[in-house]
Design a protein around this motif. Structure first.
Motif, short mmCIF file in Angstrom:
data_model
loop_
_atom_site.label_atom_id
_atom_site.label_comp_id
_atom_site.label_asym_id
_atom_site.label_seq_id
_atom_site.Cartn_x
_atom_site.Cartn_y
_atom_site.Cartn_z
N ALA A 107 5.42 2.81 1.22
CA ALA A 107 4.66 3.00 2.46
C ALA A 107 3.43 2.10 2.50
O ALA A 107 3.15 1.46 3.52
CB ALA A 107 4.24 4.47 2.60
N ASN A 108 2.72 2.00 1.38
CA ASN A 108 1.55 1.13 1.34
C ASN A 108 1.94 -0.34 1.41
O ASN A 108 1.24 -1.14 2.04
CB ASN A 108 0.74 1.40 0.07
CG ASN A 108 -0.02 2.70 0.15
OD1 ASN A 108 -0.63 3.00 1.17
ND2 ASN A 108 0.03 3.49 -0.90
N ARG B 12 4.62 -1.57 2.96
CA ARG B 12 5.01 -1.85 4.35
C ARG B 12 3.78 -1.96 5.24
O ARG B 12 3.70 -2.84 6.11
CB ARG B 12 5.95 -0.76 4.85
CG ARG B 12 7.30 -0.78 4.17
CD ARG B 12 8.11 0.48 4.43
NE ARG B 12 9.40 0.43 3.76
CZ ARG B 12 10.19 1.48 3.59
NH1 ARG B 12 9.83 2.66 4.05
NH2 ARG B 12 11.33 1.34 2.98
N SER B 13 2.83 -1.08 5.04
CA SER B 13 1.58 -1.15 5.82
C SER B 13 0.83 -2.44 5.53
O SER B 13 0.28 -3.06 6.44
CB SER B 13 0.68 0.05 5.50
OG SER B 13 1.32 1.25 5.87
N LEU C 165 2.33 -5.42 7.36
CA LEU C 165 1.88 -5.45 8.76
C LEU C 165 0.41 -5.83 8.85
O LEU C 165 0.01 -6.59 9.74
CB LEU C 165 2.11 -4.08 9.41
CG LEU C 165 3.56 -3.70 9.68
CD1 LEU C 165 3.65 -2.25 10.13
CD2 LEU C 165 4.17 -4.63 10.70
N ALA C 166 -0.41 -5.32 7.94
CA ALA C 166 -1.84 -5.62 7.96
C ALA C 166 -2.11 -7.10 7.69
O ALA C 166 -3.00 -7.70 8.31
CB ALA C 166 -2.58 -4.76 6.94
N CYS D 276 1.66 6.90 14.17
CA CYS D 276 1.88 7.12 12.73
C CYS D 276 2.52 8.48 12.48
O CYS D 276 3.41 8.61 11.63
CB CYS D 276 0.56 7.01 11.97
SG CYS D 276 -0.10 5.33 11.91
N GLU E 208 6.10 9.18 10.64
CA GLU E 208 6.20 10.10 9.50
C GLU E 208 7.17 11.24 9.81
O GLU E 208 7.90 11.70 8.93
CB GLU E 208 4.83 10.65 9.13
CG GLU E 208 3.90 9.62 8.51
CD GLU E 208 4.43 9.04 7.21
OE1 GLU E 208 4.97 9.79 6.37
OE2 GLU E 208 4.32 7.82 7.05
#
Length: 196
Positions: free
Chosen positions: A69-70, A72-73, A76-77, A118, A122
């Motif tokens: 999850a981190n 993937r974030s 994008l970031a 978000c 989830e």
């Protein structure tokens, strides 16, 4: 702002009423089990990189989900950090390409939409997991989100390769994004291109 803080605290407080897991299970793992995980490779010296012993503090499947999850974030970031500096949208409520200042210029309604988005993602992940699907790249399970339909058409080796690429790209993006942020607050601290 107060309303959004109220909703966030209400969501966080709701977890206090969730049933506790009654099964007491040790999270201690041996080195061989850690070293056999996906993502261990030449860049980690063929061993799991866990200098703080985090694998002993939480269930391994939870840690893998958090890593993905981190990652993937962060992917994008990283794109979100670079893209506006190359091509900015004309007009609009945000007048800067500076990522930190842009966060401060965003309206509260944007933040509310972001939180709802978000939460929906989830929810989709949770529902898929409850249906026996996977969002962590498990080879023998159907993917929770398969936008292109490619995952279902891949053989096991292609799925394994794709899952490994996702973990490694996510780790690289986490380090890249941290480099951008460090260089923003301490100019010259990381080797990033000028203007980033």
């Amino acid at each position: 702002m107060k309303t959004s803080l109220f909703f966030l605290s209400a969501i966080a407080g709701a977890s206090a009423f969730a049933p506790a897991n009654q099964v007491s299970k040790s999270t201690q793992l041996d080195a061989a089990e850690l070293d056999s995980l996906r993502g261990v490779g030449p860049e980690t010296g063929g061993k799991a990189y866990d200098p703080f012993g985090v694998a002993d503090m939480a269930p391994l499947d939870h840690l893998r989900k958090a890593e993905l999850a981190n990652g993937r974030s962060a992917m994008l970031a990283t794109v979100g950090w670079v893209f506006p500096k190359i091509w900015a949208f004309p007009g609009g409520p945000i007048s800067t390409t500076d990522p930190i200042k842009a966060h401060l210029e965003a309206d509260n309604q944007w933040w509310a939409q972001f939180i709802v988005f978000c939460a929906v993602i989830e929810g989709i992940k949770l529902r898929g997991e409850m249906e026996g699907k996977s969002y962590t790249g498990e080879i023998d399970k159907e993917a929770v989100l398969d936008w292109t339909g490619r995952w279902a058409k891949m053989n096991d080796q292609q799925k394994e390769d794709m899952a490994l690429k996702e973990i490694k790209n996510g780790r690289l993006a986490m380090m890249g994004w941290l480099g951008f942020v460090a260089n923003y607050f301490i100019p010259g601290s990381c080797p990033v291109p000028p203007g980033f």
